[in-house]
Design an enzyme around this catalytic site. Sequence first.
Site, PDB file in Angstrom:
ATOM      1  N   THR A   1      43.152   8.154  48.618  1.00 50.63           N
ATOM      2  CA  THR A   1      41.864   8.625  49.146  1.00 50.63           C
ATOM      3  C   THR A   1      40.810   7.523  49.187  1.00 50.63           C
ATOM      4  OG1 THR A   1      41.160   9.362  46.951  1.00 50.63           O
ATOM      5  CG2 THR A   1      42.265  10.990  48.356  1.00 50.63           C
TER       6      THR A   1
ATOM      7  N   LYS B   1      26.600  12.621  44.833  1.00 47.57           N
ATOM      8  CA  LYS B   1      25.429  11.850  45.271  1.00 47.57           C
ATOM      9  C   LYS B   1      24.865  12.427  46.571  1.00 47.57           C
ATOM     10  CE  LYS B   1      23.847   7.219  46.562  1.00 47.57           C
ATOM     11  NZ  LYS B   1      24.138   5.771  46.560  1.00 47.57           N
TER      12      LYS B   1
ATOM     13  N   HIS C   1      24.287  29.179   3.676  1.00 42.78           N
ATOM     14  CA  HIS C   1      23.480  28.027   4.082  1.00 42.78           C
ATOM     15  C   HIS C   1      24.237  26.718   3.873  1.00 42.78           C
ATOM     16  CE1 HIS C   1      20.296  30.777   4.779  1.00 42.78           C
ATOM     17  NE2 HIS C   1      20.107  31.067   3.512  1.00 42.78           N
TER      18      HIS C   1
ATOM     19  N   GLY D   1      25.466  38.654   2.722  1.00 41.26           N
ATOM     20  CA  GLY D   1      25.132  38.040   3.999  1.00 41.26           C
ATOM     21  C   GLY D   1      25.759  36.674   4.193  1.00 41.26           C
TER      22      GLY D   1
ATOM     23  N   ARG E   1      33.601   8.617  -4.236  1.00 38.24           N
ATOM     24  CA  ARG E   1      32.385   9.429  -4.190  1.00 38.24           C
ATOM     25  C   ARG E   1      32.465  10.407  -3.007  1.00 38.24           C
ATOM     26  NH1 ARG E   1      26.958   6.214  -3.078  1.00 38.24           N
ATOM     27  NH2 ARG E   1      27.574   6.557  -0.917  1.00 38.24           N
TER      28      ARG E   1
END
Length: 533
Positions: free
Chosen positions: A74, A144, A285, A314, A529
């Site tokens: 193409t 474009k 959380h 919750g 760590r």
Amino acid sequence: MTDKTTDLWPVRRALISVSDKTGLVDLASELAGMGVELLSTGGSAGILREAGLDVTDVADVTGFPEMMDGRVKTLHPKVHGGLLALRDNDTHTAAMAEHGIEPIDLLIVNLYPFEATVAQGADYDTCIENIDIGGPAMIRAAAKNHAFVNVVVDVEDYGTLIDEMKANNGQTTLATRKRLAQTAYARTGAYDAAVSTWMAAAIGEEAPRRRVFAGTLAQTLRYGENPHQTAAFYTDGTPRPGVATAEQLQGKELSYNNINDTDAAFELVSEFLPANGPACAIIKHANPCGVARGGSLREAYMRAFDCDRTSAFGGIIALNQPLDGETAEEIAQIFTEVVIAPGADEHAKEVFAKKKNLRLLTTAALADPATANLTLRQVSGGLLVQDKDNGRIDMDDLKVVTKRAPSEKEMADLLFAWTVAKHVKSNAIVYVKDGATVGVGAGQMSRVDSSTIAALKAQRMAEEIGLPDTPAKGSVVASDAFFPFADGLLAAANAGATAVIQPGGSMRDNEVIKAADEAGLAMVLTGMRHFRH
């Protein structure tokens, strides 16, 4: 000519070249039914002909056959000129007439399956051959020139295109063409991101000079962390089991916070292999408020719940084995936002069906905690990028530094506590007893404060479930980073802990070790760590 009032433009000629043939024949049939001339390439053209549609090969338009194993088909002025020519520019239309270039009003392209090829573990050369060149070039050209040209890169947009053309007598609006163009550029951007990310890994470039990240919209969200914030959820195509790939069996739409917390819960529970027994993690959380093993899934849940019943209300529950009805009945006793597990039996589904707001998510498997991945965090003006924390230790990695070595039971609890601490916000202190958390201190600026809070939570646990004394007595403690002073360690000892696991590496390690010996504690160092901010 275009209708300047509505910006409608007719679709008379379409070029179709797709790797994903889903919906191809139906789409082309609709277009042909509206009088659209069809151009196509290779396999797409063959399928359309088999369906009885009239199709012109792109090779007949360009005068060149497909060559070089399809690499060139193409990339030609009669294709790109047909896509890029401004229909209202006399110079452009004159050039088209002079060189026999006909306009292409609609481009339908999806790209070589590069991402899927990489996901299948293909070798380097195979991945290279699945990098599309002509497709992105045509897509960018058509996008474009969206003033006149429609470009469709997603099967999901086929129906919208046909509906609009039918509603507008074979024409489309400028607003639609703009939207399609934006989607097209996002697709080529994501495609290039996938290629560049793969190549960086393939050549061992850990920190490439330019790095691109991309995602696909999974859902828009009602709001972000707070109601005044807009939000959306994007997936990156990674097949990792978790919230992004889970099937939601029931319940209302997930919120921003639900997704964040569910991810944290599932990543934590995935640390515990099902073969080693049932495990449950409860998150609130983004921090665990209870994690436990058990002889059954129900027992694991109840022990995790007992750690902090108040915070569990919750919360988000993650299980390392398929949810069963007995466990579901216990979970249903309190309000829970989300339950995620690698499967659920029919009894469990029936129990939860009565809790309309509870979201039940199932995955194909647990996530592999050892899999390499990247984590991102946005800061003003940039992104922080790092390897996912997949560091793990086992008993052979531990260094006993106190006069007393941990007992076998203490060692098992220390490893459990260390695994949980990895998923607690820093500074993290985790008390564990008999394979269950009994106190979690998270996110404090001082490690001694985290120690104190974890001990207070253990005392609250005793009061909530009717224990005669704090379960911190006889527990073990994990600290995600070293103790800079002995005070945090002594707070744990004063609460009744008997053994400690921590990374070590402080300038005052000798002082901390001496304090542990004086308190009769056993202590092991990991040399690793687990900060989590």
